[in-house]
Motif scaffolding. Sequence first.
Motif, PDB file in Angstrom:
ATOM      1  N   GLU A 277      -3.277  -5.699  -2.472  1.00 56.55           N
ATOM      2  CA  GLU A 277      -2.200  -6.310  -1.695  1.00 56.55           C
ATOM      3  C   GLU A 277      -1.510  -5.317  -0.763  1.00 56.55           C
ATOM      4  O   GLU A 277      -0.891  -5.710   0.226  1.00 56.55           O
ATOM      5  CB  GLU A 277      -1.150  -6.933  -2.631  1.00 56.55           C
ATOM      6  CG  GLU A 277      -1.637  -8.137  -3.422  1.00 56.55           C
ATOM      7  CD  GLU A 277      -2.359  -7.740  -4.699  1.00 56.55           C
ATOM      8  OE1 GLU A 277      -2.582  -6.523  -4.888  1.00 56.55           O
ATOM      9  OE2 GLU A 277      -2.697  -8.635  -5.488  1.00 56.55           O
ATOM     10  N   ILE A 278      -1.602  -4.020  -1.084  1.00 54.97           N
ATOM     11  CA  ILE A 278      -0.914  -3.024  -0.255  1.00 54.97           C
ATOM     12  C   ILE A 278      -1.858  -2.398   0.772  1.00 54.97           C
ATOM     13  O   ILE A 278      -1.511  -1.415   1.424  1.00 54.97           O
ATOM     14  CB  ILE A 278      -0.287  -1.918  -1.131  1.00 54.97           C
ATOM     15  CG1 ILE A 278      -1.383  -1.085  -1.823  1.00 54.97           C
ATOM     16  CG2 ILE A 278       0.663  -2.513  -2.160  1.00 54.97           C
ATOM     17  CD1 ILE A 278      -0.848   0.125  -2.555  1.00 54.97           C
ATOM     18  N   ASN A 279      -3.040  -2.963   0.926  1.00 55.86           N
ATOM     19  CA  ASN A 279      -4.048  -2.407   1.834  1.00 55.86           C
ATOM     20  C   ASN A 279      -3.505  -2.213   3.251  1.00 55.86           C
ATOM     21  O   ASN A 279      -3.681  -1.153   3.864  1.00 55.86           O
ATOM     22  CB  ASN A 279      -5.268  -3.328   1.857  1.00 55.86           C
ATOM     23  CG  ASN A 279      -6.364  -2.810   2.768  1.00 55.86           C
ATOM     24  OD1 ASN A 279      -7.006  -1.816   2.476  1.00 55.86           O
ATOM     25  ND2 ASN A 279      -6.572  -3.486   3.896  1.00 55.86           N
ATOM     26  N   ASN A 280      -2.832  -3.239   3.782  1.00 54.57           N
ATOM     27  CA  ASN A 280      -2.311  -3.147   5.145  1.00 54.57           C
ATOM     28  C   ASN A 280      -1.271  -2.045   5.289  1.00 54.57           C
ATOM     29  O   ASN A 280      -1.187  -1.385   6.329  1.00 54.57           O
ATOM     30  CB  ASN A 280      -1.703  -4.490   5.564  1.00 54.57           C
ATOM     31  CG  ASN A 280      -2.762  -5.469   6.029  1.00 54.57           C
ATOM     32  OD1 ASN A 280      -3.937  -5.123   6.107  1.00 54.57           O
ATOM     33  ND2 ASN A 280      -2.364  -6.690   6.332  1.00 54.57           N
ATOM     34  N   ALA A 281      -0.469  -1.857   4.257  1.00 56.89           N
ATOM     35  CA  ALA A 281       0.551  -0.807   4.313  1.00 56.89           C
ATOM     36  C   ALA A 281      -0.107   0.573   4.362  1.00 56.89           C
ATOM     37  O   ALA A 281       0.336   1.461   5.099  1.00 56.89           O
ATOM     38  CB  ALA A 281       1.480  -0.914   3.106  1.00 56.89           C
ATOM     39  N   ILE A 282      -1.181   0.761   3.587  1.00 57.33           N
ATOM     40  CA  ILE A 282      -1.891   2.044   3.598  1.00 57.33           C
ATOM     41  C   ILE A 282      -2.525   2.288   4.966  1.00 57.33           C
ATOM     42  O   ILE A 282      -2.450   3.388   5.522  1.00 57.33           O
ATOM     43  CB  ILE A 282      -2.971   2.073   2.498  1.00 57.33           C
ATOM     44  CG1 ILE A 282      -2.343   1.843   1.118  1.00 57.33           C
ATOM     45  CG2 ILE A 282      -3.718   3.397   2.526  1.00 57.33           C
ATOM     46  CD1 ILE A 282      -1.320   2.872   0.725  1.00 57.33           C
ATOM     47  N   LEU A 283      -3.135   1.252   5.524  1.00 57.11           N
ATOM     48  CA  LEU A 283      -3.725   1.380   6.864  1.00 57.11           C
ATOM     49  C   LEU A 283      -2.657   1.690   7.907  1.00 57.11           C
ATOM     50  O   LEU A 283      -2.878   2.472   8.837  1.00 57.11           O
ATOM     51  CB  LEU A 283      -4.453   0.085   7.238  1.00 57.11           C
ATOM     52  CG  LEU A 283      -5.838  -0.140   6.633  1.00 57.11           C
ATOM     53  CD1 LEU A 283      -6.346  -1.533   6.981  1.00 57.11           C
ATOM     54  CD2 LEU A 283      -6.820   0.911   7.137  1.00 57.11           C
ATOM     55  N   PHE A 284      -1.502   1.082   7.747  1.00 56.90           N
ATOM     56  CA  PHE A 284      -0.414   1.257   8.717  1.00 56.90           C
ATOM     57  C   PHE A 284       0.046   2.710   8.781  1.00 56.90           C
ATOM     58  O   PHE A 284       0.294   3.243   9.863  1.00 56.90           O
ATOM     59  CB  PHE A 284       0.755   0.347   8.339  1.00 56.90           C
ATOM     60  CG  PHE A 284       1.951   0.502   9.228  1.00 56.90           C
ATOM     61  CD1 PHE A 284       1.979  -0.055  10.497  1.00 56.90           C
ATOM     62  CD2 PHE A 284       3.064   1.215   8.788  1.00 56.90           C
ATOM     63  CE1 PHE A 284       3.089   0.099  11.319  1.00 56.90           C
ATOM     64  CE2 PHE A 284       4.174   1.372   9.598  1.00 56.90           C
ATOM     65  CZ  PHE A 284       4.187   0.813  10.870  1.00 56.90           C
ATOM     66  N   VAL A 285       0.162   3.356   7.623  1.00 55.80           N
ATOM     67  CA  VAL A 285       0.696   4.726   7.609  1.00 55.80           C
ATOM     68  C   VAL A 285      -0.389   5.781   7.827  1.00 55.80           C
ATOM     69  O   VAL A 285      -0.111   6.869   8.334  1.00 55.80           O
ATOM     70  CB  VAL A 285       1.452   5.014   6.291  1.00 55.80           C
ATOM     71  CG1 VAL A 285       2.669   4.117   6.174  1.00 55.80           C
ATOM     72  CG2 VAL A 285       0.553   4.843   5.081  1.00 55.80           C
ATOM     73  N   THR A 286      -1.636   5.471   7.450  1.00 57.08           N
ATOM     74  CA  THR A 286      -2.698   6.474   7.618  1.00 57.08           C
ATOM     75  C   THR A 286      -3.415   6.343   8.952  1.00 57.08           C
ATOM     76  O   THR A 286      -3.992   7.316   9.446  1.00 57.08           O
ATOM     77  CB  THR A 286      -3.742   6.344   6.493  1.00 57.08           C
ATOM     78  OG1 THR A 286      -4.325   5.029   6.527  1.00 57.08           O
ATOM     79  CG2 THR A 286      -3.109   6.581   5.133  1.00 57.08           C
ATOM     80  N   LYS A 287      -3.382   5.124   9.507  1.00 54.95           N
ATOM     81  CA  LYS A 287      -4.071   4.838  10.770  1.00 54.95           C
ATOM     82  C   LYS A 287      -5.531   5.299  10.671  1.00 54.95           C
ATOM     83  O   LYS A 287      -6.198   5.028   9.686  1.00 54.95           O
ATOM     84  CB  LYS A 287      -3.330   5.484  11.933  1.00 54.95           C
ATOM     85  CG  LYS A 287      -1.903   4.953  12.087  1.00 54.95           C
ATOM     86  CD  LYS A 287      -1.194   5.587  13.229  1.00 54.95           C
ATOM     87  CE  LYS A 287       0.170   4.940  13.457  1.00 54.95           C
ATOM     88  NZ  LYS A 287       1.062   5.047  12.286  1.00 54.95           N
TER      89      LYS A 287
END
Length: 233
Positions: A74-84
């Motif tokens: 569920e937190i996949n998008n948040a990880i992508l957002f901060v790591t780019k």
Amino acid sequence: MTKVLGKYCNSIIVSTNKVAIQCINYLKEQQIGFETFLPVENLKVEPIKEMLRGITEPKNVKLLYDVLKFELVEINNAILFVTKNTIVCETSEDARMLAYEINPYHRINCVALDGTYYKKDGIISGGEVELLKKAQIWNEQNLIQLKSKKVILMEQLREKNKISQSESEINTLNIQIKSFTSRINYSTSDLNDHEQTKRKLELEEQYNRIQNLLDFEINRDTEIKTTNLKSQP
């Protein structure tokens, strides 16, 4: 990793903007402090560039997103957002070359294992010393958060103890009520028996009075008849 996360290193991941607003309002009401929230459903995420996964030179480079281990999808998008699309390299030199020299027309964010961070806009952040400072700040903030959480939990515990005490008092009152109810029932039963006995005695007394009166009248009538018979010639 602390370098890449930057201002988001202490962020709290939530599901939606609505939840984030509710959390912010709660923090204000409790006067706990300020936090940054990342609403997963509302983040504008940069998609992963698959070509970066195929880099062979320099060796042993990987997407930071692929290096991180997290169980909650569920937190996949948040990880992508901060790591780019940040790349992790073994050395600072590899990170610098990959970020600026291999393809100067297509720069990418690269971070070395010593913490040196080369951003595609040309900004370079220092390595281990600055990283240790960041880590120290992170630990201090975590300590503050834990203390705040402790205060909240202690308050919740006190409220729970109050509720438990109230429940105990209610149970005691219920037991007393049951006891009083039983005593009332017994008293009512005894009272009914007493009333019945009293009524029976009253009826017997009335019966005796009537019987005595009847006997008196019979005797009186008998005497009158006897007297009349004697008075006849």
